[in-house]
Design an enzyme around this catalytic site. Structure first.
Site, mmCIF file in Angstrom:
data_model
loop_
_atom_site.group_PDB
_atom_site.id
_atom_site.type_symbol
_atom_site.label_atom_id
_atom_site.label_comp_id
_atom_site.label_asym_id
_atom_site.label_seq_id
_atom_site.Cartn_x
_atom_site.Cartn_y
_atom_site.Cartn_z
ATOM 1 N N TYR A 65 -12.747 6.036 -14.744
ATOM 2 C CA TYR A 65 -12.830 4.784 -13.979
ATOM 3 C C TYR A 65 -13.389 3.655 -14.852
ATOM 4 C CZ TYR A 65 -14.046 1.821 -9.914
ATOM 5 O OH TYR A 65 -14.150 0.799 -8.996
ATOM 6 N N ASP B 150 0.859 -1.197 0.000
ATOM 7 C CA ASP B 150 0.000 0.000 0.000
ATOM 8 C C ASP B 150 0.887 1.235 0.000
ATOM 9 O OD1 ASP B 150 -2.316 1.870 0.495
ATOM 10 O OD2 ASP B 150 -3.336 -0.048 0.824
HETATM 11 N N1 NAD Z 1 -16.117 -0.594 -2.981
HETATM 12 C C1 NAD Z 1 -16.797 -0.901 -4.053
HETATM 13 O O1 NAD Z 1 -18.039 -0.885 -4.064
HETATM 14 C C2 NAD Z 1 -16.087 -1.308 -5.318
HETATM 15 C C3 NAD Z 1 -16.883 -1.636 -6.427
HETATM 16 C C4 NAD Z 1 -16.249 -2.030 -7.593
HETATM 17 C C5 NAD Z 1 -14.873 -2.110 -7.650
HETATM 18 N N2 NAD Z 1 -14.121 -1.782 -6.565
HETATM 19 C C6 NAD Z 1 -12.664 -1.885 -6.704
HETATM 20 O O2 NAD Z 1 -12.132 -2.647 -5.634
HETATM 21 C C7 NAD Z 1 -10.797 -2.216 -5.348
HETATM 22 C C8 NAD Z 1 -10.665 -1.888 -3.862
HETATM 23 O O3 NAD Z 1 -11.643 -0.906 -3.538
HETATM 24 P P1 NAD Z 1 -11.967 -0.452 -2.039
HETATM 25 O O4 NAD Z 1 -13.402 -0.107 -2.021
HETATM 26 O O5 NAD Z 1 -11.448 -1.441 -1.060
HETATM 27 O O6 NAD Z 1 -11.127 0.892 -1.995
HETATM 28 P P2 NAD Z 1 -10.402 1.623 -0.780
HETATM 29 O O7 NAD Z 1 -10.238 3.027 -1.216
HETATM 30 O O8 NAD Z 1 -11.118 1.346 0.514
HETATM 31 O O9 NAD Z 1 -8.985 0.903 -0.724
HETATM 32 C C9 NAD Z 1 -8.056 0.990 -1.791
HETATM 33 C C10 NAD Z 1 -6.661 0.764 -1.257
HETATM 34 O O10 NAD Z 1 -5.751 0.941 -2.363
HETATM 35 C C11 NAD Z 1 -4.678 1.750 -1.923
HETATM 36 N N3 NAD Z 1 -4.076 2.482 -3.034
HETATM 37 C C12 NAD Z 1 -4.642 3.464 -3.771
HETATM 38 N N4 NAD Z 1 -3.736 3.956 -4.650
HETATM 39 C C13 NAD Z 1 -2.581 3.271 -4.451
HETATM 40 C C14 NAD Z 1 -1.276 3.353 -5.020
HETATM 41 N N5 NAD Z 1 -1.011 4.234 -5.968
HETATM 42 N N6 NAD Z 1 -0.321 2.506 -4.580
HETATM 43 C C15 NAD Z 1 -0.592 1.594 -3.599
HETATM 44 N N7 NAD Z 1 -1.804 1.496 -3.019
HETATM 45 C C16 NAD Z 1 -2.796 2.325 -3.425
HETATM 46 C C17 NAD Z 1 -5.320 2.704 -0.918
HETATM 47 O O11 NAD Z 1 -4.351 3.313 -0.073
HETATM 48 C C18 NAD Z 1 -6.276 1.788 -0.195
HETATM 49 O O12 NAD Z 1 -5.678 1.152 0.913
HETATM 50 C C19 NAD Z 1 -10.535 -1.020 -6.263
HETATM 51 O O13 NAD Z 1 -9.833 -1.467 -7.409
HETATM 52 C C20 NAD Z 1 -11.928 -0.574 -6.634
HETATM 53 O O14 NAD Z 1 -11.954 0.114 -7.844
HETATM 54 C C21 NAD Z 1 -14.701 -1.376 -5.405
#
Ligand code: NAD
Length: 474
Positions: free
Chosen positions: A380, A266
Site C-alpha cells: 500500500y 465501481d
Molecule cells: N479511509 C481512510 O482513512 C483512508 C486514508 C488514506 C487513504 N485512503 C484512500 O482513499 C480511497 C478511498 O478509501 P475508502 O476509505 O473510501 O475505501 P472504501 O473501501 O470504503 O471504498 C473504496 C471503493 O473503491 C471500490 N473499488 C475497490 N477496488 C475497485 C476496483 N478494482 N474497481 C472499481 N472500484 C473498486 C470499492 O468497491 C469501494 O466502493 C482509497 O484510495 C484509499 O486508499 C483512505
C-alpha cells in the site's frame, strides 16, 4: 463510524470529567454545510498583517474585499506601509484593529504577507503580528501565511527565511489545533499572484476544516484563474472511481454540489450501492472493475459517447491487503499494486489519447501511509508514494493541455476501511492529530473538489495532505 469519545467530551459531564483526568478534548470542527458562496466572508472581519517589504498587499486586499470581508490592520506594525500603499492604490478601505473586548468586530481569520522577508531578523515581523494575538484566534479560526518558495528566493538567507515559514506553520498548527483553528502557508510563485483568490478563499473557509499545517505551492496557472466562485464546476463532466461508498461517494456528491455532471465507477458487485449513491444527485453509474483489461477503453468510449468528453478525473478506488512483507503472498502484492497504481496509469494513458478535454484536471487519492510508511503496508505504501511521484511527473504533461494533476493524501478518515481497524490503533489514529480526531469523507471530498476546480488553477503536481496534522509522517 462515529467518534463516540469526541461526542462524549462535548457533553457537560464528559467535558468536566475529561478535564479533571487531563484527557484530550477534541474540538467540534465547523464544516461547511452548503456549496461555495460568491461572497463567503460577507459580514466578517479578517486581520491583515505584512512584512515590511511584503509584495502581496494589493492582491490580498482585492481578494478579501471581493470575498466580502472587512479588512482590519494594526496601527503600530512594521508592515503597515505596504498595506496602506495598497489601500490607496486599490481604493479599498481599512479598519483599525478593534478593542479585544469588542466581540462583534473580532476577526475570524489572520492573514500575514511574509513575502519579501530577506533574512532571519525580518522574520521578527511574523512574531510581532501573531504573538500578541494568539489568544484572539477564535475556535475554528484561520491563520494563513503567504510566502515565496525557497527555490524562488534570491539569496540563501531569503531561502532559509522562506523555509522557516514552513516550520513555523507546522509548529503553530500543533498549538492552535485544540480549538479547531488551522494555520496554512501558501507559497506564491512568481506569476501566480493573479491566481491567489481560489486558494485563499478555500483555505479560509469551513470547506477546509480538516486541513492544517500544510504548505500549498502555486505555480503560474495552467488554465484561467477562477473568476466565478459560485458553482465553479457548472457544465463540467467528472468521473470518480470507487464512487459507491466511503470517500468516493462523498467526492461524487461534492463535485455534483458545485455543478458537475458526475459519472461514478465501481466494481460490478457494488452496482446497487453505486446506483443508490449517484441517484441522490443525478449521477450516472458505470459498473466495472478498473483493473479489467478493457476498463480504460470502456471508460474513454462511454464518456465520450454519452457526455462528449471528460473535464475532471478522480482516481479514488483503492484497497489495502496488509501483511508484513515476510508473510505477504505475491497475489496480495499484485492486487494492491494493480488497483491503487497500475490501473490509474492505464486509464490515464487511454484518456490522454482519447476522451480528455483540454483544460482537464485530475486528482489522485494517495495516503499519509505513502509518506510515513506503516508496518504491514509495504504494498500500500509503495502505491501511495508512487501516486505522489506520478502527479509530479505528469504535471507538465497536463499543463501543456491547459490542465493539471494533483494528489490528496488523507490521514485517518472515518470510513468502512478504518472501521475495520482494532480499537487501539483506531483511537491512536484519531487522537494523534493536532485537531484531535479523524477526518470525515467530506473533508477529502472538499479538498478534491477544490483541486478539481478553477479555484486551484495554479496548483499542479502537488500533494495536499488532509489529515488534521496527523503526527504520522508530519
Ligand atoms: N479511509 C481512510 O482513512 C483512508 C486514508 C488514506 C487513504 N485512503 C484512500 O482513499 C480511497 C478511498 O478509501 P475508502 O476509505 O473510501 O475505501 P472504501 O473501501 O470504503 O471504498 C473504496 C471503493 O473503491 C471500490 N473499488 C475497490 N477496488 C475497485 C476496483 N478494482 N474497481 C472499481 N472500484 C473498486 C470499492 O468497491 C469501494 O466502493 C482509497 O484510495 C484509499 O486508499 C483512505
Amino acid at each position: 463510524m462515529s467518534d463516540r469519545y469526541l461526542d462524549f467530551t462535548q457533553s457537560a459531564f464528559g467535558k468536566s470529567l475529561s478535564g479533571l483526568l487531563g484527557l484530550p478534548q477534541p474540538p467540534r470542527l465547523r464544516r461547511a454545510t452548503g456549496p461555495y458562496a460568491a461572497r463567503p466572508l460577507d459580514g466578517q472581519s479578517v486581520m491583515l498583517g505584512s512584512a515590511a517589504n511584503g509584495e502581496l498587499a494589493a492582491a490580498l486586499l482585492v481578494v478579501l474585499k471581493e470575498a466580502g470581508a472587512t479588512v482590519q490592520v494594526a496601527t503600530a506594525h512594521a508592515g503597515l506601509s505596504p498595506i496602506k500603499a495598497a489601500s490607496a492604490a486599490t481604493g479599498i478601505s481599512l479598519k483599525t484593529e478593534p478593542n479585544p473586548e469588542d466581540r462583534a468586530a473580532a476577526p475570524v481569520a489572520f492573514v500575514f504577507d511574509a513575502t519579501g522577508i530577506a533574512d532571519a531578523t525580518q522574520l521578527r515581523a511574523l512574531y510581532d503580528f501573531l504573538q500578541p494575538r494568539v489568544g484572539r484566534i477564535p475556535a475554528n479560526g484561520r491563520v494563513l501565511l503567504l510566502g515565496r518558495a525557497p527555490a524562488d528566493a534570491g539569496t540563501p538567507a531569503a531561502a532559509a527565511a522562506a523555509a522557516a515559514l514552513r516550520g513555523f506553520t507546522r509548529s503553530f498548527g500543533k498549538e492552535i489545533g485544540k480549538k479547531g483553528a488551522t494555520v496554512n502557508l501558501i507559497e506564491v510563485g512568481r506569476g501566480a499572484e493573479d491566481a491567489l483568490a481560489g486558494p485563499l478563499r478555500f483555505l479560509l473557509s469551513p470547506h477546509a476544516a480538516y486541513i492544517t499545517a500544510q504548505t500549498l505551492a502555486l505555480n503560474a496557472p495552467a488554465g484561467d484563474p477562477a473568476s466565478k466562485f459560485f458553482a465553479p464546476l457548472g457544465g463540467k463532466v467528472a468521473v470518480v472511481t470507487g464512487a459507491a461508498r466511503g470517500i468516493g461517494a462523498a467526492i461524487a456528491a461534492t463535485l455534483a454540489r458545485e455543478g458537475a455532471q458526475v459519472v461514478g465507477i465501481d466494481r460490478p458487485q457494488e452496482e446497487g450501492a453505486l446506483g443508490e449513491t449517484l441517484s441522490a444527485f443525478g449521477g450516472f453509474g458505470l459498473a466495472l472493475d478498473i483493473t479489467a483489461a478493457d476498463a480504460p477503453q470502456r471508460i474513454a468510449q462511454e464518456l465520450t459517447t454519452r457526455f462528449g468528453g471528460i473535464d475532471i478525473v478522480v482516481h479514488n478506488a483503492g484497497i489495502t491487503r496488509d501483511k508484513m512483507l515476510k508473510n505477504m503472498a505475491p497475489h496480495l502484492w499484485d492486487m494492491v499494486l494493480d488497483v491503487n497504481f497500475g490501473a490509474i496509469l492505464r486509464i490515464n494513458d487511454a484518456l490522454l489519447a482519447h476522451g480528455l478535454n483540454d483544460g482537464a484536471r485530475m486528482v489522485c487519492i494517495s495516503s499519509i501511509g505513502g509518506i510515513a510508511g506503516n508496518a504491514g503496508q509495504t504494498n500500500y505504501g509503495a502505491t501511495k508514494a508512487g501516486v505522489m511521484g506520478y502527479v509530479e511527473a505528469m504535471a507538465p504533461v497536463m499543463a501543456r493541455r491547459g490542465g493539471a494533476i494533483n494528489a490528496v493524501a488523507p490521514g485517518f478518515i472515518e470510513t468502512a476501511m478504518t472501521a475495520q481497524m482494532p480499537t487501539g490503533p483506531r483511537e491512536v489514529g484519531r487522537r494523534l492529530a493536532s485537531l484531535g480526531q479523524g477526518g470525515l469523507p467530506i473533508d477529502i471530498a472538499e479538498a478534491v473538489t477544490f483541486l478539481a476546480s478553477p479555484l486551484a488553477s495554479a496548483v499542479n503536481g502537488r500533494t495536499l495532505r488532509v489529515c488534521g496534522q496527523n503526527f504520522v509522517g508530519a
